[in-house]
Design a protein around this motif. Structure first.
Motif, PDB file in Angstrom:
ATOM      1  N   ALA A 153       0.669  -1.435  -0.040  1.00 21.01           N
ATOM      2  CA  ALA A 153      -0.005   0.020  -0.054  1.00 21.01           C
ATOM      3  C   ALA A 153       0.784   0.954   0.041  1.00 21.01           C
ATOM      4  O   ALA A 153       0.807   2.077  -0.905  1.00 21.01           O
ATOM      5  CB  ALA A 153      -0.888  -0.005   1.151  1.00 21.01           C
ATOM      6  N   VAL A 154       1.939   1.394   0.914  1.00 22.91           N
ATOM      7  CA  VAL A 154       2.694   2.344   0.918  1.00 22.91           C
ATOM      8  C   VAL A 154       3.526   2.560  -0.325  1.00 22.91           C
ATOM      9  O   VAL A 154       3.659   3.888  -0.992  1.00 22.91           O
ATOM     10  CB  VAL A 154       3.751   2.335   2.084  1.00 22.91           C
ATOM     11  N   HIS A 155       3.856   1.651  -1.057  1.00 27.17           N
ATOM     12  CA  HIS A 155       4.778   1.454  -2.259  1.00 27.17           C
ATOM     13  C   HIS A 155       3.889   2.311  -3.229  1.00 27.17           C
ATOM     14  O   HIS A 155       4.337   3.055  -4.167  1.00 27.17           O
ATOM     15  CB  HIS A 155       5.242   0.290  -2.609  1.00 27.17           C
ATOM     16  N   ARG A 156       2.669   1.834  -3.341  1.00 32.34           N
ATOM     17  CA  ARG A 156       1.764   2.249  -4.420  1.00 32.34           C
ATOM     18  C   ARG A 156       1.665   3.839  -4.348  1.00 32.34           C
ATOM     19  O   ARG A 156       1.589   4.601  -5.436  1.00 32.34           O
ATOM     20  CB  ARG A 156       0.266   1.565  -4.536  1.00 32.34           C
ATOM     21  N   VAL A 157       1.339   4.307  -3.124  1.00 33.55           N
ATOM     22  CA  VAL A 157       1.178   5.889  -2.804  1.00 33.55           C
ATOM     23  C   VAL A 157       2.455   6.470  -3.173  1.00 33.55           C
ATOM     24  O   VAL A 157       2.483   7.383  -3.907  1.00 33.55           O
ATOM     25  CB  VAL A 157       0.698   5.763  -1.314  1.00 33.55           C
ATOM     26  N   VAL A 158       3.461   6.143  -2.833  1.00 37.05           N
ATOM     27  CA  VAL A 158       4.946   6.576  -2.801  1.00 37.05           C
ATOM     28  C   VAL A 158       5.164   6.723  -4.389  1.00 37.05           C
ATOM     29  O   VAL A 158       5.817   7.655  -4.942  1.00 37.05           O
ATOM     30  CB  VAL A 158       6.001   5.902  -2.214  1.00 37.05           C
ATOM     31  N   GLN A 159       4.931   5.569  -5.183  1.00 36.55           N
ATOM     32  CA  GLN A 159       4.938   5.684  -6.520  1.00 36.55           C
ATOM     33  C   GLN A 159       4.275   6.693  -7.248  1.00 36.55           C
ATOM     34  O   GLN A 159       4.816   7.242  -8.267  1.00 36.55           O
ATOM     35  CB  GLN A 159       4.980   4.118  -7.073  1.00 36.55           C
ATOM     36  N   ARG A 160       2.888   6.688  -6.835  1.00 31.26           N
ATOM     37  CA  ARG A 160       2.094   7.711  -7.446  1.00 31.26           C
ATOM     38  C   ARG A 160       2.766   9.313  -7.290  1.00 31.26           C
ATOM     39  O   ARG A 160       2.641   9.788  -8.372  1.00 31.26           O
ATOM     40  CB  ARG A 160       0.931   7.796  -6.782  1.00 31.26           C
TER      41      ARG A 160
END
Length: 454
Positions: free
Chosen positions: A148-155
């Protein structure tokens, strides 16, 4: 038979009848001494030119690197232009995303969450087997949080906002460093003697005004010393500033000195054209060596960066981005050197050079005669161009060289553009000269490109 005697001019102050008779032996000795002096003079010029050329060639890679470093260190716009592509590079974005994700997840106590879940299940009356197995959820829960954190940071990292923030942050940081190293009194971060201070003047003024507007009238007398915060103090700061000033001098004058030495080598040498050819080839060789050195340094850099710290693809992107302007400048100088060497050869007496000049002259002459048959005669202007072909050729070439000198950071494409324009102008002038009726060429002098005598 008596030896022939050659009368010499009368000595200064003597009468017309006072003549010195020079014997053939004396005349031969005079010619021998004169030849020996000419040989010594030519040898001295050759040795001097060789020394100047050697120094210029040894300095040429250092001059290119010094100019590049000076650009990167002192010119904020150039530095930002260098690092800006890193903000949009996929490999760098992936490395930043992974690093930020790890930082965020490391601050999440997943074990505490699973312990709390087990205790909550036990308090709710869940079977002991269920409550005791809550710890088994630690791995899946950590994976879910990481994902979940990875998706947010990637965006965030792949958005345009991140690129803008990247450029702005690098601009502020570089400006602050330049202010410190140059001792500039502008900007929020600056150097004062052996201290680096953060000037909060603008912020303090804004806060004081808001406090006064809110009724705190005594805020207007906040003392000036409270505006500054000392970030650090170091006795080495003056030495760092002196080093930057030296770099600024080297970056500006070392390239100029190198060009001057090369020009003096060509001017001093007995054979200017041959020395120009040798100088250009030597410069091309030094640029090739510099490109090889950059490739070797790249290999050492990539081997020295641990994969756990920075992925290889991101490290490659960072190195290639940071040195791309240095590599571009080196390639540009290599192309310029090759063009100069080719021009110097084509103006020489070689068979291939004569063939190229003859082919160019035949082509432009045929084109000019074709214009004349069509009734397009250049008349006096064409004859004027034909009579002054070497001068007009020199002016056009000098104009092209000046354009490259005045070009801000020329590239290989810029060199190709200028070279194409120079050749096009020379061809047009040669055709116009032929359309007006070429002036007779000096006997025994080879024609240059486009029919011009060198």
């Amino acid at each position: 038979m008596a030896p022939t005697q050659t009368p010499a001019p009368p000595p200064s102050g003597g009468g017309a009848d006072d003549q010195v008779v020079v014997t053939p032996e004396e005349h031969a000795e005079y010619r021998r001494l004169r030849h020996a002096a000419a040989v010594r003079h030519r040898t001295a010029r050759s040795v001097g030119a060789s020394v100047l050329l050697l120094v210029a060639l040894l300095l040429s890679p250092l001059a290119v690197v010094a100019a590049w470093v000076d650009d990167e260190v002192t010119d904020t716009d150039r530095y930002v232009q260098t690092v800006a592509p890193l903000g949009s590079d996929p490999a760098v974005q992936a490395a930043v995303t992974d690093r930020l994700t790890d930082r965020v997840v490391a601050n999440v106590d997943v074990e505490a969450v699973t312990r709390w879940l087990g205790e909550a299940l036990a308090d709710a009356g869940a079977p002991p087997a269920v409550a005791d197995r809550a710890d088994a959820l630690t791995g899946p829960l950590r994976a879910a949080v990481t994902d979940a954190v990875h998706r947010v940071v990637q965006r965030v990292v792949t958005s345009d906002a991140f690129e803008d923030a990247w450029v702005a942050a690098n601009r502020r940081a570089h400006t602050a460093v330049v202010n410190v190293l140059t001792g500039s009194q502008g900007g929020a971060v600056r150097a004062e003697q052996d201290k680096v201070v953060l000037d909060l003047g603008t912020v303090v003024d804004e806060v004081k005004q808001r406090l006064v507007d809110a009724g705190f009238e005594k805020a207007s007398v906040i003392p000036a010393p409270d505006r500054q915060i000392t970030l650090f103090e170091s006795d080495a700061l003056p030495e760092a500033q002196a080093g930057l000033r030296l770099l600024d001098v080297l970056g500006t004058w070392l390239p100029v000195l190198t060009v001057v030495l090369a020009a003096l080598a060509v001017w001093t040498a007995p054979g200017h054209r041959v020395m120009l050819l040798v100088t250009a080839l030597g410069a091309a060789l030094m640029m090739v060596l510099l490109l090889i050195a950059l490739a070797v340094a790249r290999r050492f850099y990539l081997d020295a960066v641990p994969a756990s710290t920075l992925p290889p693809d991101a490290a490659t992107a960072i190195y290639d981005t940071l040195v791309r302007f240095l590599r571009d400048s080196t390639r540009t100088l290599l192309v310029v050197a090759v063009v100069v060497a080719l021009a110097a050869y084509l103006y020489g007496p070689g068979r291939a050079a004569r063939g190229v000049r003859g082919l160019a002259a035949s082509g432009t002459t045929a084109a000019g005669h074709g214009l004349r048959r069509l009734g397009l005669r250049t008349g006096a202007a064409g004859r004027w161009l034909a009579a002054r072909r070497p001068g007009t050729t020199g002016v056009v070439i000098a104009g092209g060289a000046l354009a490259l000198v005045l070009w801000n950071h020329p590239t290989v494409a810029a060199v190709a553009l200028v070279l194409g324009l120079v050749l096009a102008v020379l061809v047009v002038l040669a055709v116009l000269a032929a359309a007006g009726g070429s002036a007779p060429r000096e006997a025994g002098r080879p024609a240059g490109p486009g029919g011009a005598a060198p």
